[in-house]
Design a protein around this motif. Structure first.
Motif, PDB file in Angstrom:
ATOM      1  N   SER A 177       7.999  -3.482  18.160  1.00 28.19           N
ATOM      2  CA  SER A 177       7.462  -2.306  18.907  1.00 28.19           C
ATOM      3  C   SER A 177       6.366  -1.762  17.962  1.00 28.19           C
ATOM      4  N   LEU A 178       6.705  -1.847  16.748  1.00 30.16           N
ATOM      5  CA  LEU A 178       5.678  -1.404  15.674  1.00 30.16           C
ATOM      6  C   LEU A 178       4.393  -2.436  15.341  1.00 30.16           C
ATOM      7  N   ASP A 179       4.869  -3.748  15.740  1.00 33.70           N
ATOM      8  CA  ASP A 179       3.864  -4.802  15.542  1.00 33.70           C
ATOM      9  C   ASP A 179       2.661  -4.478  16.894  1.00 33.70           C
ATOM     10  N   ALA A 198      10.170  10.532  11.808  1.00 35.27           N
ATOM     11  CA  ALA A 198       9.216  11.154  11.089  1.00 35.27           C
ATOM     12  C   ALA A 198       8.065  10.271  11.203  1.00 35.27           C
ATOM     13  N   PHE A 199       7.979   9.051  11.046  1.00 37.91           N
ATOM     14  CA  PHE A 199       6.723   8.241  10.992  1.00 37.91           C
ATOM     15  C   PHE A 199       5.932   8.533  12.303  1.00 37.91           C
ATOM     16  N   PHE A 233       1.068  -1.132   0.114  1.00 35.46           N
ATOM     17  CA  PHE A 233      -0.068   0.001  -0.121  1.00 35.46           C
ATOM     18  C   PHE A 233       0.859   1.446   0.121  1.00 35.46           C
ATOM     19  N   HIS A 234       1.891   1.347   0.788  1.00 31.10           N
ATOM     20  CA  HIS A 234       2.729   2.622   0.873  1.00 31.10           C
ATOM     21  C   HIS A 234       3.482   2.978  -0.235  1.00 31.10           C
ATOM     22  N   ARG A 252       3.357  -0.661   9.703  1.00 35.44           N
ATOM     23  CA  ARG A 252       3.864  -1.427  11.042  1.00 35.44           C
ATOM     24  C   ARG A 252       3.489  -2.722  10.953  1.00 35.44           C
ATOM     25  N   MET A 253       2.652  -3.312  10.013  1.00 34.67           N
ATOM     26  CA  MET A 253       2.267  -4.654  10.073  1.00 34.67           C
ATOM     27  C   MET A 253       3.518  -5.674   9.490  1.00 34.67           C
TER      28      MET A 253
END
Length: 226
Positions: A113-115, A70-71, A20-21, A106-107
């Protein structure tokens, strides 16, 4: 060897969500967000999300630290709007579009940590998507019409159709995303369809979705509506 059987759909969804990104950064569009949707008066959350997608897609080992800073800053700015109550339907759609991008990044990043942040923010995505469901229902004027009847009742404008179609597609993608995430985490069985037990309607015609101006859209409406 090609993937087949019950896991083919899951594999396809994984590839779509993971990219997607990249699609947004490259084409300024996704399967749920038309590239002309925010052409005028672009909501700030879309600009923030686009910037994140571009730098994330082009990160290097040397820049990853700054990219993640930034994210996180842009995610937090978006989440600060959760208490707002005066947003227009278009702004509500833009918030969901931005959060979808952040969630899918993040997925598949691989950072633990993003998870965890995906889990933390899934209820927010659900809540915002529920608001889209109400907007979708208020826009739905032709749910019971057949193809011939639809062809004889074109939308008032291309721009109105773009918004309504993006709402429908986005609502569907959000419902799918949550199911997919639960499947990845072993919290749901494949036969548990969640919101898919309800009827959803969106336009299947690629010619309508890929039209780049009003003239091409209404020509496609007459020729290609399915």
């Amino acid at each position: 060897m090609a993937t087949c059987g019950p896991f083919a759909g899951i594999a396809y969804a994984m590839n779509v969500f993971r990219d997607f990104h990249i699609t947004f950064a490259r084409d300024n569009s996704t399967i749920y967000m038309h590239r002309h949707l925010y052409e005028d008066d672009t909501p700030r959350w879309i600009l923030h999300a686009f910037s994140v997608c571009v730098i994330y897609a082009n990160q290097t080992e040397a820049t990853r630290g700054f990219v993640l800073k930034a994210f996180h800053e842009n995610v937090n700015k978006l989440k600060e709007t959760a208490s707002g109550t005066t947003f227009t339907p278009r702004e509500k759609l833009a918030r969901v579009h931005a959060l979808i991008v952040y969630q899918t990044i993040r997925m598949f990043d691989g950072d633990i940590s993003l998870d965890q942040q995906v889990d933390d923010d899934m209820p927010l995505l659900d809540a915002w998507n529920s608001e889209l469901g109400k907007i979708r229902d208020s826009l739905e004027e032709s749910a019971d019409l057949g193809a011939i009847e639809l062809r004889n009742r074109p939308p008032g404008s291309w721009e109105r159709w773009l918004f309504a179609e993006s709402v429908k597609r986005t609502y569907m993608i959000c419902a799918t995303l949550k199911i997919f995430w639960d499947l990845m985490k072993g919290r749901r069985e494949a036969r548990d369809l969640g919101n898919w037990q309800f009827i959803h309607r969106w336009t299947l015609s690629r010619h309508l979705w890929t039209a780049t101006n009003s003239f091409d859209f209404f020509r496609a409406w007459e020729e290609s509506l399915v």
